[in-house]
Design a protein around this motif. Structure first.
Motif, PDB file in Angstrom:
ATOM      1  N   GLU A  93     -12.594  -3.599  -1.762  1.00  0.00           N
ATOM      2  CA  GLU A  93     -12.981  -2.207  -2.035  1.00  0.00           C
ATOM      3  C   GLU A  93     -14.502  -2.050  -2.002  1.00  0.00           C
ATOM      4  OE1 GLU A  93     -10.876  -1.121  -5.633  1.00  0.00           O
ATOM      5  OE2 GLU A  93      -9.197  -0.299  -4.469  1.00  0.00           O
ATOM      6  N   GLU A 124     -12.199   4.520  -5.096  1.00  0.00           N
ATOM      7  CA  GLU A 124     -12.295   3.052  -5.027  1.00  0.00           C
ATOM      8  C   GLU A 124     -13.126   2.506  -6.176  1.00  0.00           C
ATOM      9  OE1 GLU A 124     -10.166   1.950  -3.385  1.00  0.00           O
ATOM     10  OE2 GLU A 124     -10.131   2.494  -1.262  1.00  0.00           O
ATOM     11  N   GLU A 204      -3.945   5.602  -2.838  1.00  0.00           N
ATOM     12  CA  GLU A 204      -4.177   4.938  -1.553  1.00  0.00           C
ATOM     13  C   GLU A 204      -3.398   5.594  -0.409  1.00  0.00           C
ATOM     14  OE1 GLU A 204      -6.336   2.700  -0.619  1.00  0.00           O
ATOM     15  OE2 GLU A 204      -7.139   2.395  -2.622  1.00  0.00           O
TER      16      GLU A 204
HETATM   17 FE   LIG Z   1      -8.235   1.298  -3.972  1.00  0.00          FE
END
Ligand SMILES: [Fe+2]
Ligand SMILES: [Fe+2]
Length: 306
Positions: A93, A124, A204
């Protein structure tokens, strides 16, 4: 050469299609996003009767060694494995955030894709903190990829652009997604880990949509040489991401015979076929984007993704 020239009307159409996708993603994020600091039960102490991941996803599941392990040992192992996957998630990430920020540097802030990209970076950032706290709660040390892989990642995040960046982002997100979808529904898994996985899967799914869209858009104007080079770059990046998911130290930290565990995990056909079947949708996408070139396939096969 005329076919590779971008006409002004193409550019306009390209921008407006990109705006539609970004608008939908921004609307969806406004409706359903999570604050892990408030949503995850951080306070209830870890119950060692829980797994950290669905046992079927353990790198030892299906081996002779797995058969010999007690339930207590199996649970300790999946907790270390889940923590390792989360820690590798943090590593990736951070790579991803830097690539997205570099990609958006000095771009038009009124462009909705710019605004979506920053929303994704913010997601993130929360995810990585969530994974860090989750891994600590699972009783795991800091798991990081091997030194050489960390350095490869440093080069990748500094140099990768366009479809290479977005397709690699997609592979990492898809591989995490298939595991986490199973874990979040599994009652054998610790409740706080299930919440973490649920949050990640929901947020996500938007990132993956953006990554697929960007990969296609960037490839539209790429010539064959660039496409061939970037297919290989993405495949190599994917190989190191996937093979770094479960750190080699998890076995010792779960109290197992590390040498035996590593050797049986390395040849575990059950785990390989689980990875392959879970990644079939991803491979279909890469094929449709014409990123499954012969040299790229070599690395996807080595990583048991196909
Ligand atoms: Fe993520
Ligand atoms: Fe993401």
């Amino acid at each position: 050469m005329a076919s590779s020239t971008v006409r002004p009307e193409d550019h306009h159409q390209d921008r407006s299609v990109g705006q539609d996708v970004a608008r939908r993603l921004l609307d969806s994020a406004a409706k359903l996003s999570y604050d892990p600091a408030a949503e995850v039960d951080w306070d209830t102490p870890l119950d060692p009767d829980h797994h950290g991941a669905s046992p079927e996803w353990s790198t030892l599941y299906g081996t002779a060694y797995w058969q010999e392990l007690t339930e207590v040992q199996r649970k300790a192992l999946t907790r270390q494995e889940a923590a390792s996957v989360a820690s590798t998630g943090i590593w990736f990430e951070m790579i991803l955030q830097q690539m997205v920020l570099r990609d958006m540097y000095a771009k038009d802030p009124t462009d909705l894709r710019f605004q979506w990209a920053l929303t994704e970076v913010a997601d993130e950032c929360r995810h990585s903190i969530m994974f860090a706290r989750g891994a600590a709660k699972l009783g795991a040390p800091a798991y990081r990829p091997r030194r050489a892989v960390v350095e490869l990642g440093r080069a990748f995040k500094t140099l990768a652009f366009g479809e290479a960046a977005y397709a690699a982002i997609l592979v990492a997100e898809e591989v995490l997604d298939v595991m986490q979808r199973d874990w979040m529904r599994d009652e054998r898994v610790a409740p706080f880990v299930r919440t973490i996985n649920n949050i990640h899967v929901v947020e996500e799914s938007r990132h993956m949509k953006f990554a697929r869209d960007e990969t296609r858009r960037r490839l539209r104007n790429a010539g064959p040489v660039r496409r061939h080079i970037n297919s290989l770059v993405v495949a190599i990046a994917s190989y190191y991401i996937v093979t770094s998911m479960v750190n080699r130290d998890v076995y010792a930290n779960a109290g197992l015979d590390s040498e035996r565990a590593r050797s049986e995990a390395g040849t575990n056909e059950h785990h390989k076929s689980l990875m392959r079947s879970s990644c079939s949708g991803l491979m279909e996408f890469l094929a449709s984007a014409r990123l499954l070139t012969k040299p790229a396939l070599f690395f996807y096969k080595r990583a048991s993704l196909i």
